[in-house]
Design a protein around this motif. Sequence first.
Motif, PDB file in Angstrom:
ATOM      1  N   ALA A 577       0.826  -1.208   0.000  1.00 27.84           N
ATOM      2  CA  ALA A 577       0.000   0.000   0.000  1.00 27.84           C
ATOM      3  C   ALA A 577       0.858   1.255   0.000  1.00 27.84           C
ATOM      4  N   ALA A 578       1.897   1.264   0.808  1.00 29.97           N
ATOM      5  CA  ALA A 578       2.765   2.441   0.878  1.00 29.97           C
ATOM      6  C   ALA A 578       3.532   2.627  -0.421  1.00 29.97           C
ATOM      7  N   LEU A 579       3.998   1.537  -1.014  1.00 28.67           N
ATOM      8  CA  LEU A 579       4.737   1.635  -2.262  1.00 28.67           C
ATOM      9  C   LEU A 579       3.830   2.110  -3.400  1.00 28.67           C
ATOM     10  N   ALA A 580       2.590   1.592  -3.438  1.00 27.19           N
ATOM     11  CA  ALA A 580       1.646   2.012  -4.471  1.00 27.19           C
ATOM     12  C   ALA A 580       1.336   3.503  -4.365  1.00 27.19           C
ATOM     13  N   LYS A 581       1.199   3.994  -3.146  1.00 27.53           N
ATOM     14  CA  LYS A 581       0.912   5.425  -2.943  1.00 27.53           C
ATOM     15  C   LYS A 581       2.091   6.279  -3.417  1.00 27.53           C
ATOM     16  N   ARG A 582       3.294   5.799  -3.159  1.00 25.53           N
ATOM     17  CA  ARG A 582       4.478   6.553  -3.575  1.00 25.53           C
ATOM     18  C   ARG A 582       4.617   6.570  -5.102  1.00 25.53           C
ATOM     19  N   ARG A 583       4.273   5.421  -5.751  1.00 24.69           N
ATOM     20  CA  ARG A 583       4.403   5.335  -7.209  1.00 24.69           C
ATOM     21  C   ARG A 583       3.303   6.096  -7.939  1.00 24.69           C
ATOM     22  N   GLN A 584       2.227   6.384  -7.241  1.00 19.40           N
ATOM     23  CA  GLN A 584       1.071   6.980  -7.893  1.00 19.40           C
ATOM     24  C   GLN A 584       1.408   8.324  -8.520  1.00 19.40           C
ATOM     25  N   LYS A 585       2.268   9.097  -7.886  1.00 18.52           N
ATOM     26  CA  LYS A 585       2.588  10.419  -8.423  1.00 18.52           C
ATOM     27  C   LYS A 585       3.385  10.308  -9.730  1.00 18.52           C
ATOM     28  N   HIS A 586       4.203   9.237  -9.847  1.00 12.24           N
ATOM     29  CA  HIS A 586       4.923   9.034 -11.108  1.00 12.24           C
ATOM     30  C   HIS A 586       3.950   8.588 -12.190  1.00 12.24           C
ATOM     31  N   LEU A 587       3.012   7.702 -11.827  1.00 16.15           N
ATOM     32  CA  LEU A 587       2.036   7.224 -12.811  1.00 16.15           C
ATOM     33  C   LEU A 587       1.152   8.355 -13.301  1.00 16.15           C
TER      34      LEU A 587
END
Length: 763
Positions: A577-587
């Motif tokens: 969950a934490a990794l997905a939230k961090r990657r979301q801004k790049h996506l």
Amino acid sequence: MATVSLDPEAIEQLSGERKTLLDAIDGLRKHGIGRFVDLPQIIVVGDQSSGKSSVLEAISRVRFPVKDGVCTRFATELVLRTNPQTSIHVQVQPTSVSADVSYAFDKTSFDKDDLPRITEEAKARLLKDSTSFSEDVLRIEICSPDVPHLTLVDLPGFYHSEDEDQPADGRDIVDRLVETYMARKNSIILAIVSARNQVVMQKVLSKVKGHDKKLERTLGIITKPDLLTPGSPDEDKFIKLAKNQEQKHHFALGWHVLRNRSEAEVSLSSEERDSKEQEFFESGIWSAIPSSNRGIDMLRKKLANILLDHIRKNLDTLIQDIENNVKSRRKTLERLGTPRSSPPQLRAHLDKIASQFQLLSLRAIEGNYSDEFFGSLYPAASSNSTDDRVRKLRALVRDLNRTFAYVLATKGSRRIIIPDHSDGDSAFDKSYELQQTSLPSFLQGLEAQYPFKTPKEVTRDAIQAELEPLSSANQGTEFPGTTNDFLAVKLFQDQSRPWEAIARFHIDLLLRIVKSFTEKLLAYITGPDEKTYSAILVNIVDPFFEKRTLKLNRKLQELLCHFQTGYPQPADAEFRAALAKRRQKHLTAEILQNLVTSHPELFTDKGKRQLAGLASSGRKSEFGVDSLIDKSETYYELSLRNFTDNVIILAVENCLVKDLPTILTTSAVSQMKDDMLMKLAAESTDIQVERVELDTECEALQKGLDLCKTYRGRNSTVLPTIPPQLIDDPPATTPRVKVEDPTDGLKQELPLLSALQAPYLEL
């Protein structure tokens, strides 16, 4: 039997008709209360050669040394006590505890003309090594059935110029000595002003105003009026002063005029001296002064009334002072405990100390600050000082743990990775700014004690540039274009290197805090028994903290081991969950770039340019370095929280704070051997002497207290009443509450006072 030659008639004038209260004060002195409490006395102060000693001689008819020049080089206390047995005690009282206190004059008889000779003998004792003045005291106690209950003090005079006999350092001694007596609020000040010198030039008046600001306990005495030139301006000024008409020197007790012996009249008897004085005041301009304010006979009666009123006015304060002294000494005695020499006595004493230590240390770690040891609500100094706050241990530990978490969060990484392009309004910038300002201002003083610098900022592009060649050098068997997660772990370990230093500093700081608390608590419990206090510190406290220091060091290494050398074991769901939230801004950026290609009509020209710039600035990684950075930072974020909690709970709390009450326990005392009991609890000779002195002082103070209360009598207890207008017509600011009448169930709003006075109403 010793004989005393004093004038009973003159002495009786000082007592007046009402001797009961003066007897009570004399009883206090008899019991030694004057050593601890300021008792009413009469002090005579004035400038050099103003006639102070002559005034004392006229009052008491005891011959004081009188001559021109400096004659009073030290304080002389003339203590007159009523006693069925006649006795005289003349003694030099050193002000220094270490001085020789054994010296005393051996006198078995005393005549009113002997004081000058005794004073000269005392000078040889007091004025050593060519000193001009002494802070020691010549005390003359006269006990006899026909003397009053007074203490008359003759003090050195203030002087303005220096010479061989009166140096500058002597002036400082005189000022300090005289002001010590003047500062005692139960002293009646007789301010002597010589008519031979101008009023404005006489130092005594400014000194009086410094210690008797309201001029309530000072009686002005004008001496040598016969030396004024009749009809001169100076005579007019002193007449006005004698009538208490000078605004600057208006005393509540007024002024009195005396004509004392001149140097040529030293051989005159007291009766002849009084006769000449009376003759002087009955003729000339001084006869205009009211008879109650001139002459020695009227002064004796006036002093009796003034002293009597002064004692009455201050009796309640005197009783309170004595009660405070009794309470203080009994508390010290309680801390000293009962006399102890045998093992059972030593064990009982130490058991009491251990019981108090366990109780108060447990209250400290629970945050129960009801005991006086913990202090009041408001600290005496800045709340940011750990030394000032150490008694309220739980509060300080919590604030330090909070500060530690803040320092670790803001300064715990080796470098801070920031985005390459942010406009100041991004979510990242806002969260970072919030993190920087999350510590309250009242904790910033604690944060300043942690000597760690803010990490250097580095852009994400710079980190990618560092990791690109490292990824190539650390390739494994993964598919091309994918990451070797071993590199993410290494980046995390590099970023978390400051953790150890910050955590070690925090633990060392708390070790010092808890040890300081222990020392203060033991000092409070053992009181003046420094021997027992020091023995417990050396034999019990210090070994405890040495062991705890080793235990905490081992615990810290255990807590660091996993993060420094172990394999990452984050919770799966939380990490994803934490990794997905961090990657979301790049996506989000990638999605927008795809949209501008497929649907350009949705964007303005400015938006297209900004997205084009964002796309051109992004570094394309052959090894998926972006993913490495995200994984490393995600793991850092989760691990930081775990490590912070582990240091606070597993190290500080479990290895140190919770074991504080076990330092000294009653069960440990019960198992101690006799030699250890002797080492810890045997009392010193100083404690034995102090206990005897305290017992004696308490007994004397209690007798004096009973004596004062007997004279004061008993007043009926008056309970405070509530003004009717507060109930019937309360002010607008009076709190109002809704109450229900159980008889009819109706609710009504009443003033709070009315509601509290209605027993049938339930709030």
